[in-house]
Design a protein around this motif. Structure first.
Motif, mmCIF file in Angstrom:
data_model
loop_
_atom_site.group_PDB
_atom_site.id
_atom_site.type_symbol
_atom_site.label_atom_id
_atom_site.label_comp_id
_atom_site.label_asym_id
_atom_site.label_seq_id
_atom_site.Cartn_x
_atom_site.Cartn_y
_atom_site.Cartn_z
ATOM 1 N N ILE A 1 0.096 1.939 0.758
ATOM 2 C CA ILE A 1 0.220 1.569 -0.666
ATOM 3 C C ILE A 1 0.207 2.833 -1.517
ATOM 4 O O ILE A 1 0.993 2.983 -2.452
ATOM 5 C CB ILE A 1 -0.921 0.608 -1.096
ATOM 6 N N THR B 1 3.465 4.670 -1.164
ATOM 7 C CA THR B 1 4.515 3.906 -1.855
ATOM 8 C C THR B 1 4.370 4.080 -3.369
ATOM 9 O O THR B 1 5.373 4.211 -4.084
ATOM 10 C CB THR B 1 4.430 2.406 -1.493
ATOM 11 N N THR C 1 5.905 7.382 -4.505
ATOM 12 C CA THR C 1 7.375 7.306 -4.570
ATOM 13 C C THR C 1 7.810 6.438 -5.753
ATOM 14 O O THR C 1 8.760 6.772 -6.459
ATOM 15 C CB THR C 1 7.947 6.731 -3.259
ATOM 16 N N TYR C 2 7.102 5.328 -5.957
ATOM 17 C CA TYR C 2 7.417 4.402 -7.055
ATOM 18 C C TYR C 2 7.297 5.119 -8.411
ATOM 19 O O TYR C 2 8.147 4.947 -9.296
ATOM 20 C CB TYR C 2 6.458 3.219 -6.962
ATOM 21 N N MET C 3 6.267 5.967 -8.541
ATOM 22 C CA MET C 3 6.083 6.713 -9.795
ATOM 23 C C MET C 3 7.219 7.725 -9.996
ATOM 24 O O MET C 3 7.682 7.941 -11.112
ATOM 25 C CB MET C 3 4.732 7.445 -9.798
ATOM 26 N N ALA D 1 10.145 5.841 -11.153
ATOM 27 C CA ALA D 1 9.947 5.472 -12.570
ATOM 28 C C ALA D 1 10.220 6.666 -13.475
ATOM 29 O O ALA D 1 10.853 6.526 -14.533
ATOM 30 C CB ALA D 1 8.531 4.948 -12.774
ATOM 31 N N SER E 1 13.170 6.571 -16.207
ATOM 32 C CA SER E 1 12.853 6.475 -17.640
ATOM 33 C C SER E 1 12.988 7.805 -18.376
ATOM 34 O O SER E 1 13.158 7.796 -19.596
ATOM 35 C CB SER E 1 11.460 5.893 -17.835
ATOM 36 N N PHE F 1 17.601 6.464 -1.640
ATOM 37 C CA PHE F 1 17.100 5.386 -0.769
ATOM 38 C C PHE F 1 18.222 4.441 -0.361
ATOM 39 O O PHE F 1 18.076 3.234 -0.452
ATOM 40 C CB PHE F 1 16.016 4.566 -1.489
ATOM 41 N N ALA G 1 -1.457 -7.427 0.421
ATOM 42 C CA ALA G 1 -0.798 -6.800 -0.738
ATOM 43 C C ALA G 1 0.166 -5.714 -0.275
ATOM 44 O O ALA G 1 1.294 -5.610 -0.777
ATOM 45 C CB ALA G 1 -1.845 -6.213 -1.676
ATOM 46 N N ASN G 2 -0.239 -4.939 0.736
ATOM 47 C CA ASN G 2 0.604 -3.854 1.238
ATOM 48 C C ASN G 2 1.940 -4.382 1.748
ATOM 49 O O ASN G 2 3.000 -3.864 1.388
ATOM 50 C CB ASN G 2 -0.142 -3.121 2.354
ATOM 51 N N ILE H 1 4.000 -5.738 -1.193
ATOM 52 C CA ILE H 1 4.546 -4.624 -1.992
ATOM 53 C C ILE H 1 5.723 -3.999 -1.230
ATOM 54 O O ILE H 1 6.777 -3.722 -1.800
ATOM 55 C CB ILE H 1 3.441 -3.580 -2.298
ATOM 56 N N MET I 1 9.373 -3.638 -2.705
ATOM 57 C CA MET I 1 9.837 -2.279 -3.024
ATOM 58 C C MET I 1 11.016 -1.854 -2.156
ATOM 59 O O MET I 1 11.545 -0.768 -2.329
ATOM 60 C CB MET I 1 8.683 -1.282 -2.853
ATOM 61 N N ARG I 2 11.397 -2.658 -1.209
ATOM 62 C CA ARG I 2 12.533 -2.398 -0.305
ATOM 63 C C ARG I 2 12.482 -0.980 0.270
ATOM 64 O O ARG I 2 11.518 -0.638 0.926
ATOM 65 C CB ARG I 2 13.848 -2.680 -1.029
ATOM 66 N N ILE J 1 11.918 1.886 -0.978
ATOM 67 C CA ILE J 1 10.920 2.833 -1.495
ATOM 68 C C ILE J 1 9.706 2.867 -0.568
ATOM 69 O O ILE J 1 9.073 3.896 -0.389
ATOM 70 C CB ILE J 1 10.517 2.432 -2.939
ATOM 71 N N SER J 2 9.409 1.729 0.043
ATOM 72 C CA SER J 2 8.247 1.653 0.938
ATOM 73 C C SER J 2 8.634 2.098 2.348
ATOM 74 O O SER J 2 9.753 1.856 2.785
ATOM 75 C CB SER J 2 7.759 0.213 0.950
ATOM 76 N N PHE K 1 -0.007 -2.896 -9.168
ATOM 77 C CA PHE K 1 0.915 -1.921 -8.568
ATOM 78 C C PHE K 1 2.250 -1.917 -9.307
ATOM 79 O O PHE K 1 2.780 -0.865 -9.655
ATOM 80 C CB PHE K 1 1.128 -2.242 -7.089
ATOM 81 N N ILE K 2 2.787 -3.122 -9.553
ATOM 82 C CA ILE K 2 4.096 -3.218 -10.223
ATOM 83 C C ILE K 2 4.010 -2.634 -11.634
ATOM 84 O O ILE K 2 4.946 -1.987 -12.108
ATOM 85 C CB ILE K 2 4.574 -4.695 -10.281
ATOM 86 N N ALA K 3 2.863 -2.850 -12.288
ATOM 87 C CA ALA K 3 2.713 -2.374 -13.676
ATOM 88 C C ALA K 3 2.289 -0.899 -13.752
ATOM 89 O O ALA K 3 2.052 -0.389 -14.846
ATOM 90 C CB ALA K 3 1.698 -3.251 -14.396
ATOM 91 N N LEU K 4 2.205 -0.239 -12.604
ATOM 92 C CA LEU K 4 1.728 1.155 -12.543
ATOM 93 C C LEU K 4 2.434 2.106 -13.535
ATOM 94 O O LEU K 4 1.767 2.878 -14.226
ATOM 95 C CB LEU K 4 1.872 1.662 -11.112
ATOM 96 N N PRO K 5 3.780 2.067 -13.657
ATOM 97 C CA PRO K 5 4.439 2.993 -14.605
ATOM 98 C C PRO K 5 3.989 2.802 -16.053
ATOM 99 O O PRO K 5 4.040 3.739 -16.840
ATOM 100 C CB PRO K 5 5.930 2.665 -14.448
ATOM 101 N N HIS L 1 1.228 5.080 -17.100
ATOM 102 C CA HIS L 1 1.619 6.487 -17.277
ATOM 103 C C HIS L 1 2.668 6.626 -18.384
ATOM 104 O O HIS L 1 3.395 7.620 -18.425
ATOM 105 C CB HIS L 1 2.176 7.055 -15.964
ATOM 106 N N LEU M 1 5.513 5.335 -18.706
ATOM 107 C CA LEU M 1 6.900 5.471 -18.237
ATOM 108 C C LEU M 1 7.685 4.181 -18.432
ATOM 109 O O LEU M 1 8.891 4.149 -18.246
ATOM 110 C CB LEU M 1 6.917 5.862 -16.759
#
Lengths: 168, 131
Positions: free
Chosen positions: A25, A28, A31-33, A36, A40, A151, B24-25, B28, B32-33, B35-36, B84-88, B91, B93
């Motif tokens: 997690i 991941t 990478t997700y950040m 983003a 953005s 990706f 959750a892992n 996710i 995330m296809r 990306i994970s 996790f999805i709302a992580l950006p 920050h 972003l």
């Protein structure tokens, strides 16, 4: 006692898989950040505009704020000169966008009938029209750039292009 | 006696939290296809969900308590996925409005699949290995 041993074994299994999951997690999320950030914070800014005969040379500055190796796969826009539509143009060359800024030059040869509409005569080129001082041209571009993420081929996003420039 | 009970509850809570991390892992990873690092083409999350339910039952060994523990585990996994999805958003972003909508969308779809699958997994384990 036997049940307690079973519980301990299950806990051990779950600790191993749970720790591995938390690690995955975390990686991941990193990478997700980065994705983003790439999506953005990326801008396509028009930094230079010049005219050669009937060819317009546009320089766009792309900024890749992420650590990912992105690829610019397409830039497409509608172009207007003095509020008159002068065509839809695109550039389909694959250009790598490493971390940082990258200037991309696009050469657009304007369609003759649009040039004629813009300068008012068929024997005057855009360059001579602008250099002669007979009139300025206010350019307006609206479109998008397509940027590919590292990706796989279906992972891409659009960057909006909406720029103005005055040739005088 | 009471200290022993507290220890038991803490152990159980820790166990459920770890199982929810596993669930959750995989969810996710499924969302995330590429990306994970998990395999994207094969939706392994749909197999992991009933296994997580079974793991919870095998630990608790009481059908009624296992049901509540499974519900708690799924809720925790859904909250972890939404965060996790709302992580950006945290920050700056992504706009909070868009981030919340995305997180809700993913989490509601997750809940629709995950709750029945894990409860099913727990009940199948209860049938195979009675109390």
């Amino acid at each position: 006692m036997e049940r307690r041993t079973g519980k301990l074994i299950l806990t051990l299994v779950v600790i191993i898989f749970g720790s591995a999951s938390i690690y995955v997690i975390n990686s991941t999320a990193d990478t997700y950040m980065e994705v983003a950030k790439a999506e953005s914070l990326m801008r396509a800014k028009l930094i230079d505009f010049s005219v050669e005969e009937n060819t317009v040379i546009l320089t766009f500055r792309f900024n890749n704020e992420s650590s990912l190796d992105l690829v610019l796969i397409n830039v497409q826009f509608n172009m207007y000169g003095n509020r008159v539509y002068v065509g839809n143009y695109d550039m389909r060359e694959r250009i790598p966008l490493k971390t940082g800024e990258k200037d991309v030059e696009i050469r657009v040869e304007l369609i003759p009938r649009y040039v004629e509409k813009l300068v008012g005569s068929d024997d005057t080129t855009l360059q001579s029209y602008v250099l002669s001082g007979s009139g300025s041209i206010q350019w307006f571009l609206t479109g998008a750039a397509v940027v590919e993420l590292p990706f796989g081929e279906f992972e891409s996003y659009n960057v909006t292009i909406r720029e103005q420039w005055v040739s005088a | 006696m009471k200290v022993k009970d507290i220890g038991k509850y803490v152990w159980e809570a820790g166990y459920i939290a770890l199982v929810s991390a596993i669930l959750a892992n995989y969810w996710i990873g499924y969302n995330m296809r590429d990306i994970s690092p998990l395999p994207a083409k094969f939706p392994i999350a749909f197999i992991v969900a009933p296994l997580c339910g079974a793991l919870v039952f095998l630990f608790v060994r009481e059908v009624r308590r296992a049901l509540y523990a499974t519900l708690a585990m799924c809720t925790l996994a859904c909250i972890a996925t939404a965060l996790f999805i709302a992580l950006p958003c945290f920050h700056s972003l992504l706009e909070f409005r868009i981030g919340t909508a995305l997180a809700l969308r993913f989490t509601i779809i997750m809940a629709i699949f995950v709750f029945p699958l894990t409860i099913g997994g727990a009940f199948v384990a209860a049938f195979l290995y009675p109390e």
